[in-house]
Design a protein around this motif. Structure first.
Motif, PDB file in Angstrom:
ATOM      1  N   GLU A 188      -3.310  -8.659  -8.033  1.00 20.69           N
ATOM      2  CA  GLU A 188      -2.831  -8.855  -6.663  1.00 20.69           C
ATOM      3  C   GLU A 188      -1.536  -9.645  -6.609  1.00 20.69           C
ATOM      4  O   GLU A 188      -0.759  -9.520  -5.650  1.00 20.69           O
ATOM      5  N   SER A 257      -4.077   5.618  -7.381  1.00 17.74           N
ATOM      6  CA  SER A 257      -3.774   4.715  -6.276  1.00 17.74           C
ATOM      7  C   SER A 257      -3.541   3.295  -6.773  1.00 17.74           C
ATOM      8  O   SER A 257      -2.658   2.584  -6.272  1.00 17.74           O
ATOM      9  N   ILE A 258      -4.330   2.873  -7.750  1.00 17.30           N
ATOM     10  CA  ILE A 258      -4.169   1.531  -8.316  1.00 17.30           C
ATOM     11  C   ILE A 258      -2.798   1.385  -8.963  1.00 17.30           C
ATOM     12  O   ILE A 258      -2.092   0.384  -8.754  1.00 17.30           O
ATOM     13  N   GLN A 260      -0.069   3.030  -8.308  1.00 15.29           N
ATOM     14  CA  GLN A 260       0.956   3.015  -7.266  1.00 15.29           C
ATOM     15  C   GLN A 260       0.978   1.685  -6.525  1.00 15.29           C
ATOM     16  O   GLN A 260       2.048   1.156  -6.210  1.00 15.29           O
ATOM     17  N   SER A 261      -0.200   1.151  -6.229  1.00 13.82           N
ATOM     18  CA  SER A 261      -0.255  -0.101  -5.464  1.00 13.82           C
ATOM     19  C   SER A 261       0.276  -1.280  -6.272  1.00 13.82           C
ATOM     20  O   SER A 261       0.944  -2.163  -5.730  1.00 13.82           O
ATOM     21  N   ALA A 264       4.011  -1.095  -6.311  1.00 12.88           N
ATOM     22  CA  ALA A 264       4.600  -1.475  -5.018  1.00 12.88           C
ATOM     23  C   ALA A 264       4.318  -2.933  -4.663  1.00 12.88           C
ATOM     24  O   ALA A 264       4.823  -3.433  -3.661  1.00 12.88           O
ATOM     25  N   HIS A 266       1.288  -4.116  -3.923  1.00 16.28           N
ATOM     26  CA  HIS A 266       0.311  -4.136  -2.828  1.00 16.28           C
ATOM     27  C   HIS A 266      -1.122  -3.934  -3.320  1.00 16.28           C
ATOM     28  O   HIS A 266      -1.971  -3.464  -2.564  1.00 16.28           O
ATOM     29  N   PHE A 267      -1.401  -4.286  -4.557  1.00 18.84           N
ATOM     30  CA  PHE A 267      -2.755  -4.102  -5.060  1.00 18.84           C
ATOM     31  C   PHE A 267      -3.734  -4.948  -4.252  1.00 18.84           C
ATOM     32  O   PHE A 267      -3.469  -6.113  -3.954  1.00 18.84           O
ATOM     33  N   ASN A 268      -4.875  -4.335  -3.901  1.00 15.88           N
ATOM     34  CA  ASN A 268      -5.888  -5.024  -3.099  1.00 15.88           C
ATOM     35  C   ASN A 268      -7.253  -4.803  -3.733  1.00 15.88           C
ATOM     36  O   ASN A 268      -7.748  -3.672  -3.792  1.00 15.88           O
ATOM     37  N   TYR A 271     -10.043  -3.132  -1.557  1.00 15.40           N
ATOM     38  CA  TYR A 271      -9.927  -1.680  -1.486  1.00 15.40           C
ATOM     39  C   TYR A 271     -10.569  -1.039  -2.705  1.00 15.40           C
ATOM     40  O   TYR A 271     -11.297  -0.032  -2.596  1.00 15.40           O
TER      41      TYR A 271
END
Length: 289
Positions: A188, A257-258, A260-261, A264, A266-268, A271
């Motif tokens: 994160e 998705s992980i 990419q996040s 960027a 923006h890992f959460n 989610y």
């Protein structure tokens, strides 16, 4: 200090070379020009020698950065680059040159110099309160530093990916649940466009595998594969962690998705947790519309 922690410490500093070299080289175009202007930065090294050239160059530029910004953090980076240079010299000093026999004695002198510099820097950093410095002392076997570092947990001073990983290295094998949360927190804290420490992903995958958590083991192994880490290929993962095709597709999508996040910034983890417990095969059948 665990072997995982030592490995982590050994790889933390390499990113700094990439970060500062372009800025420094705006003033001095070459290492030779820097040495001409500041001969003290190149003193005691095996200059004009092909052995350990990369490590030597990195160390010289780091010394220059410390000269301009004499903080404990920059001293730590200089200490770390000196270690890397020293490791190379230990091997190079054993090589018998086919020409220029005097180079062996120069390498030996440079190796001795590196030990002296490391001792001096260690003394200067002995009372530093910087978390990164404290962790470095711990990784070098200083028990008191370990206690100092662990006291920083919960103070807000360890909120970087590297320091969360360092803290996780202590809990690995002691508290797996806490280790996992620390590693997820480390993800994160990435701001994007920064290479993720491989140990974070590999430890998440390994722990899940050891706990027989096939869903999560598959997910983090898949993330590691997408990152180019040394993990099993897709076919092997399917054999290791058999599951319905719809669940596999769901986890493949989550792995994408992980990646990419994180890229960027923006890992959460919330989610990720929600998606891990929302496998298609576990959802109640929807009545036809």
């Amino acid at each position: 200090m665990t072997s995982s922690g030592k490995k982590t410490r050994n790889i933390l500093f390499f990113l700094s070379a990439v970060a500062f070299l372009p800025a420094c080289q705006g003033e001095f175009k070459t290492t030779d020009s820097l040495c001409s202007a500041h001969p003290e930065l190149c003193k005691g090294l095996n200059n004009n020698d092909g052995q350990c050239r990369i490590q030597r160059t990195d160390l010289i530029w780091q010394r220059y950065k410390q000269l301009k910004t004499p903080t404990d953090i920059e001293k730590l980076h200089t200490l770390e680059f000196t270690r890397s240079y020293q490791y190379c010299l230990e091997y190079a000093a054993e090589i018998e040159p086919t020409r220029y026999k005097e180079r062996k004695s120069v390498r030996t002198a440079a190796l001795i110099h590196s030990y002296e510099v490391m001792e001096q820097l260690s003394e200067e950093l002995a009372d530093s309160k910087e978390p990164e410095v404290i962790y470095d002392r711990w990784s070098q076997g200083e028990h008191q530093a370990k206690e100092e570092f662990l006291k920083l947990e919960g103070t807000g001073q360890l909120q970087t990916p590297e320091l969360q990983l360092a803290l996780a290295s202590f809990y690995t094998g002691v508290d797996k649940a806490k280790t996992r949360q620390l590693l997820l927190r480390a993800l994160e804290l990435y701001q994007g466009k920064v290479k993720v420490k491989p140990d974070i992903i590999l430890t998440l995958a390994t722990q899940a595998h050891q706990d027989n958590n096939k869903t999560e083991a598959y997910l983090w192994s898949r993330v590691g594969s997408l990152m180019g880490l040394p993990v099993a290929n897709s076919e092997t993962l399917s054999r290791l962690y058999p599951m319905p095709q719809q669940d596999k597709s769901h986890l493949d999508s989550l792995a994408d998705s992980i990646i990419q996040s994180i890229s960027a910034g923006h890992f959460n983890r919330v989610y990720v947790e929600k998606n891990l417990i929302s496998l298609p095969s576990q959802q109640p059948d929807q009545p036809p519309s």
